[in-house]
Design a protein around this motif. Structure first.
Motif, PDB file in Angstrom:
ATOM      1  N   TYR A   1      34.034  -5.559 -17.024  1.00  0.00           N
ATOM      2  CA  TYR A   1      33.870  -6.751 -16.551  1.00  0.00           C
ATOM      3  C   TYR A   1      34.213  -7.179 -15.065  1.00  0.00           C
ATOM      4  O   TYR A   1      35.303  -6.752 -14.817  1.00  0.00           O
ATOM      5  CB  TYR A   1      34.441  -7.814 -17.503  1.00  0.00           C
ATOM      6  CG  TYR A   1      33.816  -8.131 -19.145  1.00  0.00           C
ATOM      7  CD1 TYR A   1      33.085  -7.137 -19.450  1.00  0.00           C
ATOM      8  CD2 TYR A   1      34.217  -9.002 -19.870  1.00  0.00           C
ATOM      9  CE1 TYR A   1      32.681  -7.214 -20.776  1.00  0.00           C
ATOM     10  CE2 TYR A   1      33.762  -9.485 -20.943  1.00  0.00           C
ATOM     11  CZ  TYR A   1      33.012  -8.471 -21.566  1.00  0.00           C
ATOM     12  OH  TYR A   1      32.472  -8.652 -22.897  1.00  0.00           O
ATOM     13  N   PRO A   2      33.482  -7.923 -14.523  1.00  0.00           N
ATOM     14  CA  PRO A   2      33.802  -8.406 -13.054  1.00  0.00           C
ATOM     15  C   PRO A   2      34.670  -9.860 -13.433  1.00  0.00           C
ATOM     16  O   PRO A   2      34.633 -10.344 -14.358  1.00  0.00           O
ATOM     17  CB  PRO A   2      32.877  -9.064 -12.356  1.00  0.00           C
ATOM     18  CG  PRO A   2      31.575  -9.360 -13.418  1.00  0.00           C
ATOM     19  CD  PRO A   2      31.891  -8.269 -14.635  1.00  0.00           C
ATOM     20  N   LYS A   3      36.066  -9.849 -12.705  1.00  0.00           N
ATOM     21  CA  LYS A   3      36.744 -10.740 -12.676  1.00  0.00           C
ATOM     22  C   LYS A   3      36.401 -12.314 -12.226  1.00  0.00           C
ATOM     23  O   LYS A   3      36.727 -13.217 -12.837  1.00  0.00           O
ATOM     24  CB  LYS A   3      38.096 -10.589 -12.017  1.00  0.00           C
ATOM     25  CG  LYS A   3      39.027  -9.242 -12.703  1.00  0.00           C
ATOM     26  CD  LYS A   3      40.172  -8.990 -11.916  1.00  0.00           C
ATOM     27  CE  LYS A   3      41.031  -7.838 -12.381  1.00  0.00           C
ATOM     28  NZ  LYS A   3      42.334  -7.585 -11.505  1.00  0.00           N
ATOM     29  N   ARG A   4      35.446 -11.970 -11.393  1.00  0.00           N
ATOM     30  CA  ARG A   4      34.660 -13.217 -10.718  1.00  0.00           C
ATOM     31  C   ARG A   4      33.511 -13.580 -11.696  1.00  0.00           C
ATOM     32  O   ARG A   4      32.970 -12.599 -12.143  1.00  0.00           O
ATOM     33  CB  ARG A   4      34.309 -13.062  -9.235  1.00  0.00           C
ATOM     34  CG  ARG A   4      33.690 -14.415  -8.933  1.00  0.00           C
ATOM     35  CD  ARG A   4      33.741 -14.199  -7.349  1.00  0.00           C
ATOM     36  NE  ARG A   4      32.812 -13.209  -6.887  1.00  0.00           N
ATOM     37  CZ  ARG A   4      31.581 -13.557  -6.453  1.00  0.00           C
ATOM     38  NH1 ARG A   4      31.114 -14.766  -6.499  1.00  0.00           N
ATOM     39  NH2 ARG A   4      30.690 -12.620  -6.086  1.00  0.00           N
ATOM     40  N   HIS A   5      33.310 -14.802 -12.109  1.00  0.00           N
ATOM     41  CA  HIS A   5      32.169 -15.123 -12.739  1.00  0.00           C
ATOM     42  C   HIS A   5      30.776 -15.016 -12.146  1.00  0.00           C
ATOM     43  O   HIS A   5      30.470 -16.090 -11.515  1.00  0.00           O
ATOM     44  CB  HIS A   5      32.390 -16.571 -13.473  1.00  0.00           C
ATOM     45  CG  HIS A   5      31.443 -16.973 -14.474  1.00  0.00           C
ATOM     46  ND1 HIS A   5      31.229 -16.446 -15.789  1.00  0.00           N
ATOM     47  CD2 HIS A   5      30.338 -17.904 -14.303  1.00  0.00           C
ATOM     48  CE1 HIS A   5      30.361 -17.167 -16.255  1.00  0.00           C
ATOM     49  NE2 HIS A   5      29.537 -18.044 -15.506  1.00  0.00           N
ATOM     50  N   VAL A   6      30.087 -13.876 -12.494  1.00  0.00           N
ATOM     51  CA  VAL A   6      28.814 -13.822 -11.834  1.00  0.00           C
ATOM     52  C   VAL A   6      27.855 -13.462 -12.627  1.00  0.00           C
ATOM     53  O   VAL A   6      28.132 -12.851 -13.977  1.00  0.00           O
ATOM     54  CB  VAL A   6      28.709 -12.974 -10.418  1.00  0.00           C
ATOM     55  CG1 VAL A   6      29.680 -13.192  -9.569  1.00  0.00           C
ATOM     56  CG2 VAL A   6      29.183 -11.522 -11.023  1.00  0.00           C
ATOM     57  N   GLN A   7      26.728 -13.570 -12.580  1.00  0.00           N
ATOM     58  CA  GLN A   7      25.412 -13.168 -13.394  1.00  0.00           C
ATOM     59  C   GLN A   7      24.681 -12.111 -13.109  1.00  0.00           C
ATOM     60  O   GLN A   7      24.415 -11.334 -13.986  1.00  0.00           O
ATOM     61  CB  GLN A   7      24.622 -14.391 -13.630  1.00  0.00           C
ATOM     62  CG  GLN A   7      25.211 -15.667 -14.473  1.00  0.00           C
ATOM     63  CD  GLN A   7      26.137 -16.403 -13.573  1.00  0.00           C
ATOM     64  OE1 GLN A   7      25.550 -16.713 -12.676  1.00  0.00           O
ATOM     65  NE2 GLN A   7      27.312 -16.481 -14.104  1.00  0.00           N
TER      66      GLN A   7
END
Length: 326
Positions: free
Chosen positions: A210-216
């Motif tokens: 998972y990326p730690k930053r919330h991206v789609q």
């Protein structure tokens, strides 16, 4: 003949393509992905090639309709992502670091281009590895399928994450990330990503990233995150190949949000499904899995996560990775 057939019982589209029967199986004297072939030429580092035996095509014919069942044109794109000119490399962890970054950049470029196509609803970028998985060509490569519909598994994830967001006001993936980062099943992290075995793992050595930053979307990753994604994927594949002291056959799938609509509650993520439960022992998807789609887990996820962490420590040192093992 190429068409889509709708299953009214499950809500799935089945891709039907007669040309798939003609795929070569591990040819010994010729590799179509090596430099100098008719498809590749020379002077390249990574390539996006059309799949010669596609399930989907933008020029797919309109099928004859049935009285009861539903058919649709198999609109879309199937492509091969050739990750390196080097034929003998076994996995992503053996690529030079800069080469792995080029692979991630190609994923981003392909995503950006297909986003502009109004006939594409969803993009699946994936990688199969190993004869046990059914890989027909051994040259390091991945694939992409650009669908005119949203696949069932992605639809279920979207529905559940939307419902969670409406109920609790937060991203379900971000909450999972918070829980897994506590360490019991966490394996590796760098500045931008974390790799872990999920609480709900189906496969013995399943790993999610998972990326730690919330991206789609991959296209939202900045240059640092792009490098960190290349880093974490090399550590994950290296750990999978190290944990049983043999090459691990697996499927890797990148989950992005669909291209049509807005999905602020969704979160880019990557899942690895390794099919060995021990050295020489395959985790078969047999009666209960195929019949009900409900998985059994042979063992305890936390114990296998510990094995992966020990493997990760050896791999991080070998790769001179950017982050740390848990």
């Amino acid at each position: 003949m190429r068409e889509l057939r709708f299953n009214p019982l499950t809500g799935q589209w089945i891709m039907v393509s007669a040309v798939r029967r003609n795929r070569p199986w591990r040819p010994r004297d010729f590799c179509p992905f090596c430099p100098g072939s008719e498809e590749t030429g020379y002077g390249w580092e990574v390539l996006l090639l059309p799949n010669r035996f596609p399930m989907l095509s933008f020029d797919a014919p309109k099928p004859e309709q049935e009285e009861f069942y539903t058919k649709a044109r198999a609109i879309g794109q199937c492509s091969v992502i050739v990750e390196t000119p080097e034929h003998e490399l076994r996995d992503l962890d053996e690529l030079p670091k800069e080469q792995m970054i080029k692979v991630v950049e190609l994923w981003k470029e392909a995503t950006a281009k297909l986003m502009e196509n109004p006939r594409v609803a969803y993009l699946a970028i994936f990688r199969n590895k190993g004869e046990e998985i059914g890989v027909s060509l051994t040259h390091p490569h991945g694939q992409l399928y650009a669908f005119p519909f949203i696949p069932l598994k992605a639809r279920l994830k979207i529905e559940n994450s939307r419902n969670y967001y409406h109920r609790f006001g937060e991203c379900l993936f971000c909450r999972i990330l918070e829980e897994e980062a506590k360490g019991e099943r966490a394996i590796y992290e760098n500045e931008s990503f974390i790799a872990f075995m999920p609480f709900f793992a189906s496969w013995p050595f399943e790993i999610h990233v998972y990326p730690k930053r919330h991206v789609q979307y991959l296209t939202q990753l900045n240059s640092k995150e792009t490098r960190d994604l290349a880093d974490v994927l090399q550590v994950v594949t290296g750990s999978l190949n190290e944990v049983l002291e043999r090459d691990m056959p697996y499927t890797m799938m990148i989950f992005q949000a669909p291209f049509k609509g807005k999905y602020p509650f969704y979160h880019l993520h990557i899942e690895f499904y390794p099919i060995l439960r021990d050295n020489g022992k395959v985790k078969y998807t047999a009666g209960i899995e195929l019949g009900t789609w409900e998985f059994t887990y042979d063992g305890v996820p936390e114990e296998n996560a510990r094995k992966l962490r020990e493997a990760c420590k050896r791999v991080v040192k070998r790769l001179n990775a950017e982050g740390r093992c848990f």
